[in-house]
Design a protein around this motif. Sequence first.
Motif, mmCIF file in Angstrom:
data_model
loop_
_atom_site.group_PDB
_atom_site.id
_atom_site.type_symbol
_atom_site.label_atom_id
_atom_site.label_comp_id
_atom_site.label_asym_id
_atom_site.label_seq_id
_atom_site.Cartn_x
_atom_site.Cartn_y
_atom_site.Cartn_z
ATOM 1 N N VAL A 16 -12.919 73.696 40.586
ATOM 2 C CA VAL A 16 -11.946 73.789 41.673
ATOM 3 C C VAL A 16 -12.666 74.356 42.892
ATOM 4 C CG1 VAL A 16 -9.727 74.725 42.412
ATOM 5 C CG2 VAL A 16 -10.124 74.210 39.991
ATOM 6 N N TYR A 18 -12.546 75.661 46.999
ATOM 7 C CA TYR A 18 -11.670 76.289 47.984
ATOM 8 C C TYR A 18 -12.376 76.332 49.339
ATOM 9 C CZ TYR A 18 -9.389 77.944 43.734
ATOM 10 O OH TYR A 18 -8.783 78.019 42.509
ATOM 11 N N PHE A 23 -6.873 75.998 48.390
ATOM 12 C CA PHE A 23 -7.315 74.906 47.525
ATOM 13 C C PHE A 23 -7.762 73.707 48.361
ATOM 14 C CE2 PHE A 23 -6.249 70.847 45.558
ATOM 15 C CZ PHE A 23 -6.995 70.906 44.391
ATOM 16 N N TYR A 25 -10.003 70.808 46.650
ATOM 17 C CA TYR A 25 -9.897 69.701 45.699
ATOM 18 C C TYR A 25 -10.405 70.147 44.332
ATOM 19 C CZ TYR A 25 -14.938 68.646 45.860
ATOM 20 O OH TYR A 25 -16.306 68.716 45.750
ATOM 21 N N GLU A 26 -10.159 69.309 43.345
ATOM 22 C CA GLU A 26 -10.582 69.568 41.963
ATOM 23 C C GLU A 26 -11.345 68.351 41.458
ATOM 24 O OE1 GLU A 26 -8.281 69.354 37.771
ATOM 25 O OE2 GLU A 26 -7.452 70.771 39.216
ATOM 26 N N CYS A 46 -15.700 78.464 44.753
ATOM 27 C CA CYS A 46 -15.358 77.567 43.642
ATOM 28 C C CYS A 46 -14.949 78.388 42.432
ATOM 29 C CB CYS A 46 -16.538 76.649 43.296
ATOM 30 S SG CYS A 46 -17.960 77.521 42.575
ATOM 31 N N LYS A 49 -11.655 75.458 36.306
ATOM 32 C CA LYS A 49 -10.230 75.280 36.082
ATOM 33 C C LYS A 49 -9.791 76.058 34.840
ATOM 34 C CE LYS A 49 -6.550 71.869 35.786
ATOM 35 N NZ LYS A 49 -6.184 70.441 35.725
ATOM 36 N N GLU A 52 -9.132 80.331 37.519
ATOM 37 C CA GLU A 52 -9.118 80.361 38.984
ATOM 38 C C GLU A 52 -9.192 81.776 39.558
ATOM 39 O OE1 GLU A 52 -7.334 76.444 37.829
ATOM 40 O OE2 GLU A 52 -7.229 78.513 37.114
ATOM 41 N N ARG A 55 -13.256 83.657 40.788
ATOM 42 C CA ARG A 55 -13.893 82.764 41.761
ATOM 43 C C ARG A 55 -15.304 83.235 42.101
ATOM 44 N NH1 ARG A 55 -9.321 81.239 46.355
ATOM 45 N NH2 ARG A 55 -7.599 80.814 44.912
ATOM 46 N N ASN A 287 -2.553 68.216 42.567
ATOM 47 C CA ASN A 287 -2.468 69.665 42.678
ATOM 48 C C ASN A 287 -1.343 70.033 43.635
ATOM 49 O OD1 ASN A 287 -3.366 72.401 44.017
ATOM 50 N ND2 ASN A 287 -4.473 72.234 42.064
#
Length: 419
Positions: A16, A18, A23, A25-26, A46, A49, A52, A55, A287
């Motif tokens: 994931v 940031y 957020f 994308y994943e 990042c 998943k 989260e 980080r 998401n």
Amino acid sequence: MCSTSCPLTEDPAAFVWYKNREFLYEDWSPWYQELVSSEEAVRYSCAIKGYEDLRAPEVSVDFVSPNCYSVTYEKGKMCSHQLKSVDEPCSVTYPRDVRVQLTSERYHVALSCDTSCPVTDPNPAFWWYWDRKLFCCCNSQNITSFNIKANIFSCALKSNEDLYSDETCRDASSCKKVNYVHRRICAPEGSSVDISSVYTYSAGGGTKLWYKKMQNVEENDADLLTVAEGRVEYHDKKNLHTLRLIDLQKNDSGEYIFSLKENYKENEPSQSPHVMLIVTGLKVTMNPSSEVTQGQKVTLTCGTSCPLTESTTYVWYLNGQPLSGPVNQNKHVLLDPVDCQHAGNYSCAVRTPDFISSPEEVLTVKARGKSVTIMNGVKVAVLLLIPPVVFTLYFMMRKKQAASASVKLREKEQAEQVE
């Protein structure tokens, strides 16, 4: 790249990303797949998943040039301990090109692993390859060797082995130099891909062959790729030899090696990096989830297990029909705010140049105030279920009440006239 301190048990693991703590994308690829910004206020992070809350420290890109790029880490543990405290931010400048400078004298060879910009780490380490075999890993950027018999030299930065120099020959008259156009390729399943090598073979002969080896196997344990296999093509033009693989399958992922051989049965071991091909499928991810409420923000991503090229064109479909507008060309689709009309089956495709499509994923959108809507529906339903006889009795009673009121009104008017 989003890296971890220990191997991940989930395969593939989802990453994931940031941007400014929101957020972005994943995806399944640990490599960041978007254009980066060198604006001072933009920071990236990042996570894995499912974790989260754990980080990575944020990073910012200070500048990007044709030769270098500089990154600032929020925590100095990514840098050398002699450069910064682990509790303070630190900046690292990375080169975008590495090359070997060679000076050959009668009794010795002087080598330098030059980078396109100065390396900021005061103790960098370099991998040196002689005749495609790992010679050493040392802190010195320069090497002088006497009575050396090797003829082909290359180098790489230990902290960034993907940045590998082209091969350089000591004696051009007997040089069998092999360099690759791209050393890391990501291609969609079902597409075709070209893997190309630029070679120098001054003797003018030799057999040009491609081998494939899987990861975690011995170097000599490689399969010869032949045109007879049906999905393999060879193309040779002006010292550019291309291996074309058609209708890629997941098991085509692996390392590909080009070889110039004087003897067809000759098998020279090589420890230098070659071409890594990763074959990926496409998958639509949503998401925060695939079931949202009207008015929320939803991000759809056409996910892959490795980053495709920046020039990749994406096409989005809703219930089998292409989405319209410029959003249709992007890797991501943002629905903000999402409405009931956005609900349905989504899929994505890429041009390779043929269209390679993903499976469909369902987006469910709940209407806001659903409980109120249900209550109003119940009232209407109950009203419609009243038998017709009740309506008849109701209107007869109202008619009788109206007649009685009319009689009373006439009697009152007559009494007033008598008076």
